[in-house]
Motif scaffolding. Structure first.
Motif, short mmCIF file in Angstrom:
data_model
loop_
_atom_site.label_atom_id
_atom_site.label_comp_id
_atom_site.label_asym_id
_atom_site.label_seq_id
_atom_site.Cartn_x
_atom_site.Cartn_y
_atom_site.Cartn_z
N ILE A 11 18.74 3.85 -10.19
CA ILE A 11 19.04 4.47 -8.79
C ILE A 11 20.20 4.18 -7.95
CG2 ILE A 11 17.79 2.89 -7.63
CD1 ILE A 11 17.64 6.13 -6.69
N GLU A 12 20.70 3.05 -8.73
CA GLU A 12 21.54 2.31 -8.26
C GLU A 12 23.20 2.85 -8.74
OE1 GLU A 12 19.38 0.43 -9.73
OE2 GLU A 12 18.38 -0.51 -8.51
N LYS A 13 22.91 3.66 -9.94
CA LYS A 13 24.29 3.87 -9.92
C LYS A 13 23.96 5.62 -9.76
CE LYS A 13 24.69 1.68 -14.54
NZ LYS A 13 25.13 2.58 -16.48
N LEU A 14 22.90 5.97 -8.78
CA LEU A 14 23.06 7.06 -8.46
C LEU A 14 23.06 7.28 -6.58
CD1 LEU A 14 22.31 10.07 -8.09
CD2 LEU A 14 19.98 9.43 -7.37
N ILE A 15 22.86 6.43 -6.43
CA ILE A 15 23.43 6.49 -4.64
C ILE A 15 24.70 5.74 -4.93
CG2 ILE A 15 22.97 4.44 -2.94
CD1 ILE A 15 21.28 6.15 -3.04
N ILE A 16 25.42 4.69 -5.66
CA ILE A 16 27.09 4.33 -6.01
C ILE A 16 27.54 5.70 -5.77
CG2 ILE A 16 28.79 3.73 -7.14
CD1 ILE A 16 26.86 1.38 -7.90
N LEU A 17 27.30 6.57 -7.03
CA LEU A 17 27.84 7.68 -6.77
C LEU A 17 28.20 8.40 -5.84
CD1 LEU A 17 29.21 9.75 -9.52
CD2 LEU A 17 26.98 10.40 -9.98
N ALA A 18 26.81 8.73 -5.23
CA ALA A 18 26.72 9.42 -3.86
C ALA A 18 27.40 9.06 -2.89
CB ALA A 18 25.20 9.57 -4.03
N GLU A 19 27.79 7.54 -3.10
CA GLU A 19 28.95 7.14 -1.58
C GLU A 19 30.23 7.43 -2.09
OE1 GLU A 19 27.15 2.53 -1.98
OE2 GLU A 19 26.41 2.70 -0.26
N HIS A 20 30.52 7.48 -3.35
CA HIS A 20 31.67 7.38 -4.07
C HIS A 20 32.43 9.00 -3.67
CE1 HIS A 20 32.66 3.64 -5.45
NE2 HIS A 20 31.90 3.44 -5.79
N THR A 21 31.37 10.02 -3.69
CA THR A 21 31.51 11.61 -4.15
C THR A 21 31.54 11.69 -2.56
OG1 THR A 21 29.07 12.11 -4.23
CG2 THR A 21 31.18 11.98 -6.43
N GLY A 22 31.20 11.39 -2.02
CA GLY A 22 30.81 11.79 -0.16
C GLY A 22 29.66 12.49 0.01
N ILE A 23 28.54 12.60 -1.22
CA ILE A 23 27.47 13.39 -0.29
C ILE A 23 26.56 11.91 -0.34
CG2 ILE A 23 28.41 14.64 -2.85
CD1 ILE A 23 25.74 13.55 -4.18
N ILE A 24 25.99 10.96 0.38
CA ILE A 24 25.46 9.86 0.33
C ILE A 24 24.57 10.94 1.48
CG2 ILE A 24 26.32 8.55 2.00
CD1 ILE A 24 23.78 7.73 -0.30
N ASN A 25 25.26 10.86 3.15
CA ASN A 25 24.62 11.21 4.33
C ASN A 25 23.92 12.48 3.86
OD1 ASN A 25 25.54 9.28 5.10
ND2 ASN A 25 27.34 10.72 6.22
N GLU A 26 24.13 13.87 3.04
CA GLU A 26 23.56 14.64 3.00
C GLU A 26 22.54 14.22 1.89
OE1 GLU A 26 26.74 14.59 2.27
OE2 GLU A 26 27.56 15.99 3.35
N LEU A 27 22.06 13.46 1.01
CA LEU A 27 20.82 12.89 0.23
C LEU A 27 19.67 11.84 1.03
CD1 LEU A 27 19.38 13.15 -2.68
CD2 LEU A 27 21.46 10.89 -3.18
N THR A 28 20.75 11.38 2.41
CA THR A 28 19.35 10.73 2.68
C THR A 28 18.97 11.54 3.78
OG1 THR A 28 21.58 8.46 3.06
CG2 THR A 28 19.80 8.91 4.58
N ILE A 29 19.37 12.77 3.87
CA ILE A 29 19.47 13.21 5.26
C ILE A 29 18.12 13.97 4.99
CG2 ILE A 29 19.10 15.62 6.46
CD1 ILE A 29 20.38 13.14 8.02
N TRP A 30 18.50 14.33 3.02
CA TRP A 30 17.39 15.63 2.34
C TRP A 30 15.89 14.25 2.43
CZ3 TRP A 30 15.00 13.84 -2.40
CH2 TRP A 30 14.53 15.63 -3.28
N VAL A 31 16.28 13.19 1.85
CA VAL A 31 15.29 11.98 1.70
C VAL A 31 14.22 12.29 2.64
CG1 VAL A 31 15.01 9.65 1.18
CG2 VAL A 31 16.82 11.26 -0.65
#
Length: 79
Positions: A20-40
């Motif tokens: 999950i750490e790698k997934l979060i880092i990838l989401a942060e680096h690609t700029g989709i972390i906020n969309e992912l968080t809103i989905w969660v």
């Protein structure tokens, strides 16, 4: 049980070894972390609503946020 924590996990067995750490880092680096968080958050709200409709009240769900999530415009209103 009085509460739970929303945890993000990869749903398919093909990618179960991705941490999950790698997934979060990838989401942060690609700029989709906020969309992912809103989905969660949306999924957690649906889960708590289902519990309430099943008669389980006074139950809370905790959700961890990335520091980058604090920049989400109108975060409190979205929650």
């Amino acid at each position: 049980i009085h509460g739970a924590e929303a945890l993000l996990r990869w749903p398919g067995a093909d990618f179960k070894n991705i941490s999950i750490e790698k997934l979060i880092i990838l989401a942060e680096h690609t700029g989709i972390i906020n969309e992912l968080t809103i989905w969660v958050i949306e999924q957690a709200c649906k889960d708590i609503a289902k519990l309430a409709s099943d008669g389980i009240s006074n139950h809370s769900i905790s959700i961890n946020l990335s520091a980058k999530n604090l920049a989400i415009t109108n975060l409190t209103e979205k929650v």
